[in-house]
Design a protein around this motif. Structure first.
Motif, PDB file in Angstrom:
ATOM      1  N   TYR A 252       1.136  -1.427   0.398  1.00 23.17           N
ATOM      2  CA  TYR A 252       0.079  -0.379  -0.362  1.00 23.17           C
ATOM      3  C   TYR A 252       0.702   1.059  -0.296  1.00 23.17           C
ATOM      4  N   VAL A 256      -0.186   4.950  -1.310  1.00 27.23           N
ATOM      5  CA  VAL A 256      -0.113   6.259  -0.287  1.00 27.23           C
ATOM      6  C   VAL A 256       0.716   7.356  -0.382  1.00 27.23           C
ATOM      7  N   TRP A 259      -1.200   8.967  -3.857  1.00 20.82           N
ATOM      8  CA  TRP A 259      -2.484   9.574  -3.410  1.00 20.82           C
ATOM      9  C   TRP A 259      -2.186  10.670  -2.393  1.00 20.82           C
ATOM     10  N   THR A 316     -10.890   0.100   4.283  1.00 21.07           N
ATOM     11  CA  THR A 316     -10.217   1.248   3.854  1.00 21.07           C
ATOM     12  C   THR A 316     -10.029   0.955   2.376  1.00 21.07           C
ATOM     13  N   TRP A 317      -9.753  -0.047   1.902  1.00 24.85           N
ATOM     14  CA  TRP A 317     -10.220   0.023   0.529  1.00 24.85           C
ATOM     15  C   TRP A 317     -11.033   0.713  -0.015  1.00 24.85           C
ATOM     16  N   TRP A 319     -13.439   2.073   0.919  1.00 27.36           N
ATOM     17  CA  TRP A 319     -13.577   3.898   1.354  1.00 27.36           C
ATOM     18  C   TRP A 319     -12.415   4.290   0.390  1.00 27.36           C
ATOM     19  N   ALA A 320     -11.106   3.800  -0.185  1.00 29.49           N
ATOM     20  CA  ALA A 320     -10.481   4.816  -1.448  1.00 29.49           C
ATOM     21  C   ALA A 320     -11.404   4.279  -2.605  1.00 29.49           C
ATOM     22  N   GLU A 324     -12.107   8.090  -4.382  1.00 30.96           N
ATOM     23  CA  GLU A 324     -10.853   7.576  -5.869  1.00 30.96           C
ATOM     24  C   GLU A 324     -12.849   7.456  -7.795  1.00 30.96           C
ATOM     25  N   VAL A 347      -7.538   8.080   4.431  1.00 27.97           N
ATOM     26  CA  VAL A 347      -7.620   6.483   3.230  1.00 27.97           C
ATOM     27  C   VAL A 347      -5.887   6.829   4.466  1.00 27.97           C
ATOM     28  N   THR A 348      -4.727   7.700   3.953  1.00 31.83           N
ATOM     29  CA  THR A 348      -3.875   7.022   4.272  1.00 31.83           C
ATOM     30  C   THR A 348      -3.581   7.229   6.018  1.00 31.83           C
ATOM     31  N   LEU A 351      -4.347   2.868   5.973  1.00 28.68           N
ATOM     32  CA  LEU A 351      -4.247   2.616   5.715  1.00 28.68           C
ATOM     33  C   LEU A 351      -2.756   2.181   6.661  1.00 28.68           C
ATOM     34  N   ILE A 409      -5.592   0.270  -6.562  1.00 29.04           N
ATOM     35  CA  ILE A 409      -6.463  -0.224  -5.430  1.00 29.04           C
ATOM     36  C   ILE A 409      -7.197  -1.405  -5.843  1.00 29.04           C
TER      37      ILE A 409
END
Length: 466
Positions: A252, A256, A259, A316-317, A319-320, A324, A347-348, A351, A409
């Motif tokens: 990940y 990050v 991102w 979390t993924w 959520w990303a 996105e 997200v950061t 993760l 992702i």
């Protein structure tokens, strides 16, 4: 206090503090703070603080490709030269990497940045193989979770302090772009401290634990036999099953970095560099405390912790993905604490929170299958090598302009799901109620003879693995 406890207490009292486990962990943590800690601080800026992430991502892909190879080899080499010198070699490349980022920021020179990445990739293999073996092998088994958390805290403290420096130097930069060049100078100076700190480490056969037991060390007869042992271990069923988990545990991180660079201002990235490591510290102590909890069956601890990690990562993924989809239509550039910043930065944060817990969990799992420092060095070399291989692929994916975040992702999500069943098989095979208790070890000398001066009082037994 029993007679045995009095004997063990007297043994420990006669040994100097600089030979104690806490001091060794402090040394390893100090190097972690100055070397990879500062490296992580730069990474926390997004793309090493550069205005464009692509050249830095390509350099990092080279770094991790070398890291993946040398980490596995270093697991064998460090057993021959000693963990102290492995740690010292490992600290050399980090300031060269920082210098490479400095020249790229100052003059857009990429060749020296590539050179620094090559040097760091090689030396980092020695560093991580040595340090992981120290953190897992030097403490007694019941304290591994706690000392792993202390180590992760020291590693995270680098980005926190480095992030504070960065935040102070870049707090007025409200636009996207690169950080000020003075930021790199401070980091390079701190990175240079790693080498002298590493030389303070004691050899494993001179380290005493608080319960009076010794660190278990068994060397192979030659470097060739060390390499053969690594190859045999890498082909074992347990390691093969853990390959997806090792590969994805840090996958990940490049996502990050890109991102942050894509969607945040410089000072927002500086804030992330400062604040995000607290997420790793919190998760390290939460999972470390739980994994050391002796009132819970060891297999139950392993399963509960793994399920918690997987559920947090999946959430979390997802959520990303939601964010996105919004960003594809109208890409934002978030300044700190302004509309939408919290959701995107989350997200950061999460993760990092879950990723650090996952890595610590994998170290703990590896530590359940051997009490021998040499074997631990082999295990951790393979673990870190596969993690680095994963990051090689991940950084290569981020090295192209207009990178598609959905691809990153999707791959992260897919490999995470792929690792669940094999990892579950491995942790289900844990059939001990608690950790192995090391009560006595007779260390072998360089020539293979027993070192009588290192023997403990009679009456204890050598531990065996279930």
């Amino acid at each position: 206090m029993t007679i045995t406890e009095e004997i063990n207490h007297d043994i420990v009292q006669k040994k100097p503090f600089y030979r104690s486990v806490p001091f060794q962990i402090a040394v390893a943590a100090g190097v972690s703070f100055t070397a990879p800690g500062m490296w992580d601080a730069l990474g926390g800026l997004g793309a090493g603080g550069a205005a464009e992430p692509y050249a830095v991502s390509a350099a990092n892909a080279i770094l991790y490709a070398l890291f993946a190879v040398f980490c596995v080899l270093a697991g064998a080499i460090n057993n021959r030269i000693g963990l102290k010198y492995g740690l010292a070699i490992g600290a050399i490349g980090y300031p060269l990497y920082g210098a490479g980022l400095y020249t790229n920021n100052k003059t857009a020179t990429t060749w020296f940045m590539i050179f620094g990445s090559v040097c760091c990739g090689i030396s980092a293999g020695f560093f991580w193989s040595a340090e992981a073996a120290i953190i897992i092998g030097y403490p007694s088994p019941k304290e591994r979770g706690f000392y792993l958390a202390c180590w992760q805290t020291a590693k995270a403290s680098g980005p926190i302090i480095g992030g504070a420096i960065t935040l102070g130097l870049n707090a007025n930069r409200q636009t996207a772009g690169s950080v000020g060049s003075a930021t790199y100078i401070v980091f390079i100076v701190l990175m240079c401290l790693g080498l002298p700190i590493a030389l303070l480490l004691s050899p494993a056969n001179k380290v005493w634990r608080k319960d009076g037991t010794r660190v278990v060390v068994r060397k192979e007869s030659s470097l060739w036999t060390e390499l053969q042992a690594v190859a045999k271990l890498a082909a074992s069923r347990r390691i093969v099953l853990l390959v997806p988990a090792f590969f994805i545990s840090y996958f990940y991180n490049p996502f990050v970095s890109t991102w942050l660079t894509s969607y945040f201002t410089v000072r927002s990235r500086a804030f992330s560099s400062f604040f995000t490591p607290f997420a790793g510290i919190a998760s390290s102590f939460i999972i470390g405390t739980f994994l050391d909890r002796q009132s819970i069956h060891i297999r139950s601890r392993a399963k509960i912790a793994f399920l918690g990690i997987v559920l947090l990562l999946v959430g979390t993924w997802i959520w990303a993905i939601v964010l996105e989809r919004r960003f594809q239509k109208n890409p934002p550039v978030y300044d700190w604490f302004k509309g939408g910043f919290g959701a995107a930065y989350g997200v950061t944060f999460f993760l990092t929170f879950t990723g650090q817990a996952f890595q610590q969990y994998l170290y703990w799992i590896v530590g359940q299958y051997t009490s021998d420092l040499s074997s631990l060095s082999h295990h951790t070399g393979i673990l870190r090598g596969l993690e680095a291989l994963g990051q090689t692929v991940a950084w290569a994916m981020q090295s192209q302009a207009n990178v598609n975040h959905f691809v990153s992702i999707g791959i992260n999500f897919g490999i995470l799901l792929l690792c669940i069943i094999p990892t579950w098989i491995v942790i289900s095979a844990l059939d001990r109620t608690h950790e192995i208790v090391v009560t006595d070890e007779v260390l072998e000398g360089e020539d293979g003879s027993k070192d009588k001066s290192d023997e403990l009082p009679s009456g204890a037994q050598t531990p065996t693995l279930a």
